[in-house]
Design an enzyme around this catalytic site. Structure first.
Site: not given
Length: 322
Positions: A153, A251, A281
């Site tokens: 991320s 995501d 995600h």
């Protein structure tokens, strides 16, 4: 395909966003309360806390040695958390799995968090630790071969930015970059990527939440058009390390990660994009207990060890652990 049923069960229990202001302190405390007890964590040969002395200052790190060996490849890991969440503890299980499946000595970086330290503080810490790892190679047991970087991320943002910064500085020791569902474009126009619309709601990370989550990192006026803020904006990606970009089907950030992989390939970089169907995600951190998603760690090991002999094995003892 639809979201994995085990993920769907968890998503169904989450409260809907209510639009209230984010409180970093409360959110960090909530994360800390979810950290696994030490006795439940994957055992490794040793896990030790240390301090990396860098030009950006002293940076806490945690060093994971998978098995006893004469020397290791090094993997420097940057945790995720929208630049203001996450810690050595919240992502300890990720670092352990990376060490086990790659056979590399993993150095997890406790970089400074926004809003207390906005851009470029975290980036400087991460880059500083990579340089420190190379300088301390003999004491770390580095075999002088792989010096890889990985992150999930916002940590994936740091991976791309560190790789670019190292290239610009003429520091050519980084051999691989691994980006798990990276956040590479901090211009959060919902129409910029189809996945922003396709996965806007109901999958954990929501498109409407991206701007407020990442606003802390930009609090000092950082420009999302700056390639060190949004690495996908970099014009010339040639000469960067070989890349593995892992994305999740459900995501909002899926398409920017995959586009970055294509840009790397077009620039002559050896780049592989691997999409995990049914995933959302954060699946590497939150759902790696599901075998098909744990596969991301195994894929990372295969990527780092292609053509080499790894130190992957079964550890029987736990060293000094935090």
């Amino acid at each position: 395909m639809t979201i994995h049923p085990e993920i769907a069960k968890i998503l169904a229990t989450l409260p809907a966003p209510d639009g209230s202001p984010l409180n970093p302190g409360d959110m960090r405390a909530g994360e800390a309360a979810q950290v696994q007890p030490l006795e439940d964590r994957l055992p490794l040969h040793s896990v030790e806390d240390a301090t990396a002395v860098t030009p950006a200052g002293e940076v806490p790190v945690r060093i994971y040695t998978p098995v006893e060996a004469d020397a290791y490849g090094i993997l420097v890991y940057f945790h995720g958390g929208a630049f203001f969440l996450g810690s050595l503890d919240t992502h300890d299980h990720v670092a352990r799995a990376l060490a086990k499946e790659t056979g590399h000595k993993v150095i997890s970086v406790g970089y400074r968090l926004a809003p207390e330290a906005a851009f470029p503080a975290g980036l400087e810490d991460c880059y500083g630790v990579v340089r420190w790892a190379a300088e301390q190679g003999s004491s770390l047991g580095w075999n002088g071969k792989n010096l890889a970087i990985a992150g999930d991320s916002s940590g994936g943002n740091f991976v791309a930015a560190v790789a670019a910064k190292a290239h610009d500085d003429g520091f050519n020791r980084i051999t691989h970059q691994v980006l798990f569902y990276p956040s590479l474009d901090l211009d959060f126009d919902a129409d910029r990527y189809p996945s922003m619309r396709e996965n806007a709601e109901g999958y954990g990370l929501e498109t409407a939440g991206l701007a407020p989550f990442n606003s802390f990192y930009l609090e000092n006026g950082a420009d999302p058009a700056d390639p060190f803020v949004s690495p996908i904006k970099r014009g010339d990606l040639s000469g960067l390390p070989a890349a593995l970009v892992i994305t999740a089907e459900h995501d909002p950030l899926r398409d920017e990660g995959e586009l970055y992989g294509r840009h790397l390939s077009a620039a002559g970089v050896d780049a592989t994009v691997s999409r995990y169907e049914g995933a959302n995600h954060g699946f590497v951190q939150n759902f790696a207990w599901i075998p098909e998603f744990y596969r991301a760690f195994e894929e990372t090991g295969e990527f780092l060890n292609a053509g080499t002999v790894s130190n992957k094995g079964t550890a029987s003892t736990e060293g000094t652990a935090p």
